[in-house]
Structure formats: C-alpha cells, structure tokens
Write a protein that holds these residues in place. Structure first.
Motif, short mmCIF file in Angstrom:
data_model
loop_
_atom_site.label_atom_id
_atom_site.label_comp_id
_atom_site.label_asym_id
_atom_site.label_seq_id
_atom_site.Cartn_x
_atom_site.Cartn_y
_atom_site.Cartn_z
N ARG A 1 0.83 -1.21 0.00
CA ARG A 1 0.00 0.00 0.00
C ARG A 1 0.86 1.26 0.00
O ARG A 1 0.52 2.25 -0.65
CB ARG A 1 -0.93 0.00 1.21
CG ARG A 1 -2.04 -1.04 1.14
CD ARG A 1 -3.07 -0.81 2.23
NE ARG A 1 -4.09 -1.84 2.22
CZ ARG A 1 -4.10 -2.90 3.02
NH1 ARG A 1 -3.13 -3.05 3.90
NH2 ARG A 1 -5.05 -3.79 2.96
N TRP A 2 1.96 1.23 0.74
CA TRP A 2 2.82 2.41 0.80
C TRP A 2 3.50 2.67 -0.54
O TRP A 2 3.70 3.82 -0.94
CB TRP A 2 3.88 2.22 1.88
CG TRP A 2 3.33 2.30 3.27
CD1 TRP A 2 2.22 2.97 3.68
CD2 TRP A 2 3.86 1.66 4.44
NE1 TRP A 2 2.02 2.78 5.03
CE2 TRP A 2 3.00 2.00 5.53
CE3 TRP A 2 4.96 0.85 4.68
CZ2 TRP A 2 3.23 1.55 6.83
CZ3 TRP A 2 5.18 0.40 5.97
CH2 TRP A 2 4.33 0.75 7.03
N GLN A 3 3.88 1.60 -1.25
CA GLN A 3 4.61 1.76 -2.50
C GLN A 3 3.70 2.04 -3.69
O GLN A 3 4.13 2.67 -4.66
CB GLN A 3 5.42 0.49 -2.78
CG GLN A 3 6.51 0.20 -1.76
CD GLN A 3 7.16 -1.15 -2.01
OE1 GLN A 3 7.19 -1.64 -3.12
NE2 GLN A 3 7.69 -1.76 -0.96
N ALA A 4 2.47 1.54 -3.66
CA ALA A 4 1.62 1.56 -4.84
C ALA A 4 0.93 2.91 -5.05
O ALA A 4 0.52 3.57 -4.10
CB ALA A 4 0.57 0.45 -4.73
N ASP A 5 0.80 3.27 -6.32
CA ASP A 5 -0.05 4.40 -6.70
C ASP A 5 -1.47 3.94 -6.96
O ASP A 5 -2.42 4.70 -6.76
CB ASP A 5 0.52 5.09 -7.95
CG ASP A 5 1.82 5.80 -7.65
OD1 ASP A 5 1.84 6.64 -6.73
OD2 ASP A 5 2.83 5.52 -8.33
N TYR A 6 -1.60 2.71 -7.45
CA TYR A 6 -2.92 2.11 -7.68
C TYR A 6 -2.89 0.67 -7.20
O TYR A 6 -1.89 -0.03 -7.38
CB TYR A 6 -3.30 2.16 -9.17
CG TYR A 6 -3.48 3.55 -9.72
CD1 TYR A 6 -4.69 4.21 -9.58
CD2 TYR A 6 -2.43 4.21 -10.37
CE1 TYR A 6 -4.86 5.51 -10.07
CE2 TYR A 6 -2.59 5.49 -10.87
CZ TYR A 6 -3.81 6.13 -10.72
OH TYR A 6 -3.97 7.40 -11.20
N ILE A 7 -4.00 0.24 -6.61
CA ILE A 7 -4.08 -1.12 -6.07
C ILE A 7 -5.52 -1.60 -6.19
O ILE A 7 -6.46 -0.81 -6.06
CB ILE A 7 -3.59 -1.14 -4.60
CG1 ILE A 7 -3.40 -2.58 -4.12
CG2 ILE A 7 -4.52 -0.37 -3.69
CD1 ILE A 7 -2.61 -2.64 -2.80
N THR A 8 -5.70 -2.89 -6.48
CA THR A 8 -7.04 -3.46 -6.57
C THR A 8 -7.20 -4.56 -5.52
O THR A 8 -6.25 -5.28 -5.21
CB THR A 8 -7.31 -4.07 -7.96
OG1 THR A 8 -6.27 -5.00 -8.28
CG2 THR A 8 -7.41 -2.99 -9.01
N ALA A 9 -8.42 -4.69 -5.02
CA ALA A 9 -8.72 -5.76 -4.06
C ALA A 9 -8.99 -7.06 -4.81
O ALA A 9 -9.17 -7.07 -6.03
CB ALA A 9 -9.95 -5.38 -3.23
N THR A 10 -9.01 -8.16 -4.07
CA THR A 10 -9.31 -9.45 -4.66
C THR A 10 -10.68 -9.43 -5.32
O THR A 10 -11.66 -8.99 -4.72
CB THR A 10 -9.27 -10.56 -3.60
OG1 THR A 10 -7.96 -10.61 -3.03
CG2 THR A 10 -9.61 -11.92 -4.20
N GLY A 11 -10.73 -9.88 -6.57
CA GLY A 11 -11.99 -9.93 -7.30
C GLY A 11 -12.35 -8.65 -8.02
O GLY A 11 -13.38 -8.60 -8.71
N MET A 12 -11.53 -7.62 -7.91
CA MET A 12 -11.83 -6.33 -8.52
C MET A 12 -10.89 -6.05 -9.70
O MET A 12 -9.78 -6.56 -9.77
CB MET A 12 -11.70 -5.20 -7.50
CG MET A 12 -12.58 -5.37 -6.28
SD MET A 12 -14.35 -5.42 -6.69
CE MET A 12 -14.60 -3.73 -7.24
N ARG A 13 -11.36 -5.22 -10.64
CA ARG A 13 -10.55 -4.72 -11.74
C ARG A 13 -10.70 -3.20 -11.79
O ARG A 13 -11.73 -2.67 -11.39
CB ARG A 13 -10.97 -5.31 -13.09
CG ARG A 13 -10.75 -6.79 -13.23
CD ARG A 13 -10.95 -7.27 -14.68
NE ARG A 13 -12.21 -6.82 -15.24
CZ ARG A 13 -13.37 -7.42 -15.05
NH1 ARG A 13 -13.45 -8.47 -14.27
NH2 ARG A 13 -14.47 -6.95 -15.62
N ASP A 14 -9.68 -2.53 -12.32
CA ASP A 14 -9.74 -1.07 -12.38
C ASP A 14 -9.05 -0.59 -13.65
O ASP A 14 -7.97 -1.09 -14.02
CB ASP A 14 -9.06 -0.46 -11.15
CG ASP A 14 -9.37 1.02 -11.00
OD1 ASP A 14 -10.28 1.51 -11.69
OD2 ASP A 14 -8.71 1.67 -10.17
#
Length: 339
Positions: free
Chosen positions: A129-142
């Motif tokens: 979370r600290w490193q990412a600019d974008y992140i998706t949860a399990t089962g999600m797409r973005d």
C-alpha cells in the motif's frame, strides 16, 4: 480428531518459540475471526483441555487481549479475516473475563506477541500500500488513464507504482497482473518492470503478470522487447500472439498464445481448454478471497474445459466442481471445501 492448533496457510508468518503459546495465539485469532462457529469452539476446547500448558497459555493471551491497546489489533484481525465489524470480542474462559489492575509480565509479553504476530502478517500488505499508486482488491478490476494518455487495466489483487516525471514513462508492477494499451511515442519508450522482467515498448498492447517465482508477458498487438534485470543483455522480442516467461535465472522460449483466452479477464471472464482441474481452480481462486480446499486429490488431474464469468467467483467454482463431479461444502466465512 484432536487438533493441536488451527490450520495455517503456507505463509506461516510469526511463530512463537513456545509451542503452547504459539498455538494459543493462533486460536485467539481464529476465534476472533469466527466467533459463532460451534465446531471450531469444540475443537478449541478439546485442545485447551488436553494439556494444562495449553490452558495456561490461552488464559494469558486472553487476558492480554483485554488490554485497551488491543483495539487496534482487533481491527487488523477483522480486516485480515474479511469482516466488516471491527469490534474487539472478549474471549470467555471458564465463566467469563478477568480484570486486573496490574498487568503481569506474562500478560504484557503475550500482548507484545499478539502485536508482532499481526504486524508480521500485515507487513507485506502494508508495504504494498505504501509503495503503490494504484491497487485493486481481490476480485476487482480497475481501468486507469495514465498521464501520457495510455490505458492501464489492473486485474484482481494487483498493484503498480508510476514514474512519469521528467519525460519518463515507467510503471512498476508490484504484484498481480496489468494490461497496457500504450500511446505511441518513439522518443519516449514505455517500460514496465516486474519482479523478474522488464518490458520496453514504443506503442503497443500487452499484459504482464507477476507471480512468486516468475513473470508472464503476453503481447496482443505491436512489438515488445523483454529483458531480465539480472541479465540486461538477454533479450526476447515478441510478436502479436506470443508470450514469454521470465524467472530469476532465464527467459523461456517464445510460445504461441491465444490472446482471446489469455486476456479473457479483460472482459470479466476466464476461459480454459483441456486444463487440469487444479490449475483451473488456482486461477479462479485468484478472484475469491476465502480459501478453497480440495479434499479429494483425484480432482486435481481431471481435465476441464469452460468459460466462466468472474463477477461471482464462488458460482464459477461451484460450476467448475459440478463439471469435475465434485461436491461443494461452504463453511462460515466463505471457505469452500471440494470433495
């Protein structure tokens, strides 16, 4: 069957040097995650009564759980278990909770162990979370429009960091899978770095998926060069419909790839043709947070064909089980057991 401690995942995380205390910590977290599971409570009582050391260890961690500082830990336990409610639940032992004005050294040590156990398990996710600019949860797409106008689609449980400063066009795939539709710009190559590979393009469409021991690059259209950071001189050029796998030691031979199948997740589907049940289940399991347990090893080698929607992964797993002749049992928390 007597249980010494709750089942743990392959990534065991923090292990207390005292076996009874380690088991007690595991039971504490398990009971917090599933407080209404009677079968689990029965197994716990059998473990607690099997040895006086077990009872003493759990009494200590239960008392440590009552410390006010444990409110934060309760939230982390609930978050890991996928629960919405973050309220700390008391653990009743022999008729109720015990209060002390002065906490013993053993209780404080147990509290420290609880904090360490949770922090160790949370550390990888927190770092992501600290490193990412974008992140998706399990089962999600973005779908994300990048600063240069390129399009990026993140698959389930994926994370990226961006670097578009000073004319650069660079993406680090920190975990999971991403598809890129890159705007052509011959003067500014677009690069994607994953755990074992680096992909450089001028303008094209491709996907990169990173696992614990390898990366897979699939090219839909255009042209890409794939290298390994450990050996920059080693390079593979891909043409549309081709893929390559990168590990810590090598780049594989180029393989022909049906991109409609490999990239079906972009349309919310997963497609399999003559694949072992175990592989198919592992793939669909990426979109399903609770564990899926195969209790019949015969199932893993059954060959499967199918086209499944990913918006309801549990339904897909049930359809998959039916195709393989398996039955499905659903436990509290969404855990599925296939027999």
């Amino acid at each position: 069957m007597e249980r010494d401690k709750p089942d743990q995942s392959e990534e065991e995380g923090f292990v207390h040097p005292d076996a009874a205390m380690d088991a007690a910590l595991s039971w504490l977290f398990t009971l917090q995650a599933e407080p209404n599971d009677r079968q689990l409570r029965t197994a716990f009582e059998a473990w607690r009564q099997a040895d006086a050391a077990n009872a003493r260890a759990f009494a200590t961690v239960a008392e440590a759980w009552e410390l006010p500082e444990m409110d934060m830990v309760a939230g982390e336990v609930a978050l890991r278990a996928g629960h919405v409610a973050l309220d700390r639940k008391p653990v009743a032992i022999d008729g109720g909770r015990r209060k002390r004005k002065v906490w013993s050294r053993a209780v404080l040590a147990a509290a420290a162990a609880i904090l360490i156990a949770v922090c160790v398990q949370q550390y990888p996710a927190l770092m992501l979370r600290w490193q990412a600019d974008y992140i998706t949860a399990t089962g999600m797409r973005d779908e994300i429009m990048l600063p240069d106008g390129s399009r990026m689609i993140l698959n389930t449980a994926s994370a990226v960091a961006l670097d578009f400063e000073g004319g650069r066009r660079a993406v680090s795939l920190l975990g999971g899978e991403a598809f890129f539709d890159v705007v052509p710009d011959p003067a500014r190559p677009f690069t994607v770095a994953a755990a074992f590979s680096s992909v450089e393009v001028k303008g094209t469409a491709f996907s990169v998926r990173t696992e614990t021991d390898h990366d897979v690059v699939v090219l839909e259209r255009g042209h890409v060069d794939v290298t390994r950071p450990a050996a920059p001189g080693e390079k593979v050029a891909l043409e549309p419909g081709e893929s390559v796998t990168a590990t810590n030691t090598r780049l594989s031979a180029v393989e022909k790839m049906d991109t409609a199948t490999a990239l079906a997740w972009l349309n919310g589907r997963v497609i399999f043709r003559d694949r072992p049940f175990g592989e198919v289940l592992q793939e669909i399991g990426r979109y399903h947070s609770p564990p899926v347990i195969v209790a019949n090893t015969r199932l893993r080698q059954v060959r499967i064909n199918g086209n499944y929607r990913l918006e309801d992964p549990e339904r897909a797993i049930r359809s998959l089980a039916t195709a393989a002749g398996a039955s499905v049992t659903r436990l509290p928390g969404g855990i599925l057991i296939l027999r």
